[in-house]
Design a protein around this motif. Structure first.
Motif, PDB file in Angstrom:
ATOM      1  N   UNK A 360       1.090  -1.126  -0.256  1.00 53.51           N
ATOM      2  CA  UNK A 360      -0.187   0.141  -0.073  1.00 53.51           C
ATOM      3  C   UNK A 360       1.085   1.392   0.024  1.00 53.51           C
ATOM      4  N   UNK A 361       1.676   0.838   0.344  1.00 46.29           N
ATOM      5  CA  UNK A 361       2.925   2.703   0.975  1.00 46.29           C
ATOM      6  C   UNK A 361       3.899   1.952  -0.575  1.00 46.29           C
ATOM      7  N   UNK A 362       4.281   1.233  -0.753  1.00 44.31           N
ATOM      8  CA  UNK A 362       5.338   0.782  -2.199  1.00 44.31           C
ATOM      9  C   UNK A 362       4.948   0.717  -3.064  1.00 44.31           C
ATOM     10  N   UNK A 363       3.770   0.343  -3.646  1.00 45.65           N
ATOM     11  CA  UNK A 363       3.140   0.115  -5.104  1.00 45.65           C
ATOM     12  C   UNK A 363       3.491   2.080  -5.593  1.00 45.65           C
ATOM     13  N   UNK A 364       2.803   2.788  -4.944  1.00 49.64           N
ATOM     14  CA  UNK A 364       2.203   3.824  -5.121  1.00 49.64           C
ATOM     15  C   UNK A 364       3.519   4.958  -5.753  1.00 49.64           C
ATOM     16  N   UNK A 365       4.682   4.619  -4.992  1.00 49.01           N
ATOM     17  CA  UNK A 365       5.811   5.169  -5.072  1.00 49.01           C
ATOM     18  C   UNK A 365       6.508   4.860  -6.198  1.00 49.01           C
ATOM     19  N   UNK A 366       6.389   4.086  -7.027  1.00 51.11           N
ATOM     20  CA  UNK A 366       6.579   3.104  -8.025  1.00 51.11           C
ATOM     21  C   UNK A 366       6.255   3.261  -9.319  1.00 51.11           C
ATOM     22  N   UNK A 367       5.379   4.100  -9.392  1.00 48.45           N
ATOM     23  CA  UNK A 367       5.235   4.563 -10.630  1.00 48.45           C
ATOM     24  C   UNK A 367       4.460   6.281 -10.683  1.00 48.45           C
ATOM     25  N   UNK A 368       4.399   6.454 -12.020  1.00 48.22           N
ATOM     26  CA  UNK A 368       4.004   7.906 -12.011  1.00 48.22           C
ATOM     27  C   UNK A 368       2.018   8.328 -12.056  1.00 48.22           C
ATOM     28  N   UNK A 369       1.856   9.949 -11.814  1.00 51.43           N
ATOM     29  CA  UNK A 369       0.045   9.239 -11.675  1.00 51.43           C
ATOM     30  C   UNK A 369      -1.051   8.716 -13.349  1.00 51.43           C
ATOM     31  N   UNK A 370      -0.141   9.064 -14.593  1.00 52.40           N
ATOM     32  CA  UNK A 370      -0.900   8.518 -15.339  1.00 52.40           C
ATOM     33  C   UNK A 370      -1.187   7.371 -15.190  1.00 52.40           C
ATOM     34  N   UNK A 371      -0.455   6.396 -14.682  1.00 57.48           N
ATOM     35  CA  UNK A 371      -0.102   4.682 -14.496  1.00 57.48           C
ATOM     36  C   UNK A 371      -0.350   4.205 -13.303  1.00 57.48           C
ATOM     37  N   UNK A 372      -0.522   5.228 -12.232  1.00 58.17           N
ATOM     38  CA  UNK A 372      -0.137   4.744 -10.827  1.00 58.17           C
ATOM     39  C   UNK A 372      -1.591   3.682 -10.971  1.00 58.17           C
ATOM     40  N   UNK A 373      -2.694   3.783 -11.233  1.00 58.47           N
ATOM     41  CA  UNK A 373      -3.851   2.696 -10.626  1.00 58.47           C
ATOM     42  C   UNK A 373      -3.499   1.995 -11.109  1.00 58.47           C
ATOM     43  N   UNK A 374      -3.352   1.772 -12.659  1.00 55.48           N
ATOM     44  CA  UNK A 374      -4.092   1.149 -13.269  1.00 55.48           C
ATOM     45  C   UNK A 374      -2.427  -0.612 -12.851  1.00 55.48           C
ATOM     46  N   UNK A 375      -0.906   0.746 -12.429  1.00 54.30           N
ATOM     47  CA  UNK A 375      -0.040  -0.399 -11.778  1.00 54.30           C
ATOM     48  C   UNK A 375      -0.672  -1.009 -10.391  1.00 54.30           C
TER      49      UNK A 375
END
Length: 435
Positions: A360-375
């Motif tokens: 929950x902490x780590x995944x959002x930090x690895x991707x930019x906004x345009x693809x964050x939810x998809x990743x």
């Protein structure tokens, strides 16, 4: 004091005054949605034994512990397949917004969980369970993405861990309901109660804000719907996407082969001890509540652990706890038919189960906004497809061995492998959320 009362009375401590009204609404909207998610997914595991006891004879199958284990694991695999299909919520959220995607996922799992209560055979029950899973799977990715984008950077880690604990408040709530009213409600009544989360959609719609980060991403409406999927599967993001996927497979196998089978194991131990049905229900509820309570404590500790040891170190530590808890509960206590010793290892199993909070902490930090939810959705949902194969093999092992002991104990090997795989995802400790 009920779970809801406890959550309300501690809100001042959890949500500091320096947060804006919109940020507080975002936290409680995400917290509430994820809590209801935990409430619903736990129902299936909690009432697995009584559900199978009623539905197996209608399929011409004898009600035995190994048959309950076998058909229950098939059902778990189907649930995981449905969860894998929920990756679609990611592109929806990146294109149309985090809030509408979160609302739709809650509505879907609420409706089909309730419908599971009217099932007359295994086929219907599994079909409703599959469809409920598509909704369940979307909530974590939607809530985690929305919260990470709304919270100030200085408290983002802390609130990520707190938000993830919500699922286990939901687990505690449903376990308490089953403990107090399970014998009166029966398994069908428990599923009907699971439909109530759909009513919360309207509250979330009014109070939860859309993140400014997403609204400022003006290119979202002009891009192809599938563009975020293409981006996370091509360099430079492909390697981390595959790494996160593998790590989440480890987590999911542990959850479904370990924690989810705690109530079933306790039912079996109660039967061996000659306890009454009511006592078996109470012990199954207490076992589930014990695991959930310690997972909540683990989620509270994850932000500090991830800050001190890094994301990789925190995940490896929690995998180590899962090894101890799994081997202790299923490899030592269960074959000894010891209910007391099982309860000794359940807290360790619960603390290790907080491994999901790291993501929950780590995944959002690895991707930019345009693809964050998809990743987020892609890795947390497709991992269920791979894990479904693993849980199916475990179910076959339970059926072949006639016991939970060896197949579930061997899941510890998966966590050993997981400890060696943590370097597949980048270390992001101390890094701000990318735009």
């Amino acid at each position: 004091m009920t779970i809801n009362e406890h959550t309300t009375t501690t809100s001042a401590a959890i949500v500091p005054e320096r947060l804006t009204k919109a940020q507080r609404h975002a936290f409680w909207g995400s917290f509430g949605g994820w809590a209801m998610d935990g409430f619903n997914w736990t129902i299936f595991g909690l009432v697995l034994a009584p559900t199978m006891t009623e539905l197996l004879p209608r399929a011409g199958v004898a009600v035995t512990p190994d048959n309950i284990g076998w058909y229950g694991q098939i059902s778990a695999a189907l649930f995981l397949l449905g969860w894998g299909c929920s990756f679609i919520w990611g592109p929806i959220a990146d294109r149309f917004g985090r809030k509408p995607a979160m609302m739709a996922s809650i509505l879907m799992y609420g409706v089909f969980t309730a419908l599971a209560g009217v099932s007359t055979n295994l086929w219907q029950w599994n079909a409703f369970r599959f469809l409920a899973a598509i909704g369940v799977g979307g909530e974590w990715a939607m809530a985690g993405t929305l919260l990470s984008e709304v919270m100030p950077e200085r408290v983002r880690e802390r609130f990520g861990g707190l938000m993830h604990s919500a699922a286990y408040f939901g687990v505690l709530a449903v376990s308490a309901v089953y403990l107090l009213f399970g014998t009166e409600l029966g398994w069908r009544g428990m599923f009907f109660i699971g439909g109530f989360p759909a009513l919360a959609v309207f509250l979330i719609r009014r109070s939860t804000p859309e993140p400014d980060r997403w609204k400022d991403n003006s290119d979202a409406a002009r891009r192809s719907f599938w563009q975020p999927v293409v981006e996370i599967l091509t360099p430079p993001y492909r390697g981390r996407t595959v790494g996160n996927l593998l790590l989440l497979v480890v987590c999911v196998i542990g959850l479904w082969a370990g924690s989810t089978y705690v109530p079933t194991a306790m039912n079996n131990l109660s039967a061996q001890a000659g306890y009454s049905h009511d006592t078996a229900v109470h012990l199954a509820s207490l076992s589930s509540m014990t695991v959930a309570a310690f997972t909540i404590l683990g989620c509270f500790a994850v932000p500090r652990l991830a800050g001190r040891l890094g994301r990789r170190g925190a995940l490896a530590t929690l995998f180590g706890l899962m090894i101890v808890g799994t081997v202790g509960a299923y490899g030592v206590a269960y074959p000894m038919s010891s209910i007391g010793l099982t309860f000794v290892f359940l807290p360790v199993l619960g603390l290790g189960g907080a491994s999901f909070a790291v993501f929950t902490i780590w995944l959002p930090e690895q991707y930019p906004t345009r693809m964050r939810a998809t990743a987020f959705a892609f890795t947390t949902t497709f991992s269920r497809w791979f894990a479904a194969a693993g849980t199916f093999l475990i179910g076959y092992g339970i059926h072949a061995a006639g016991s939970l002991t060896l197949p579930l104990s061997l899941t510890a090997v998966v966590f050993v492998l997981g400890m060696g795989l943590v370097r597949l995802a980048p270390e992001t400790r101390g890094q701000a959320l990318p735009d």
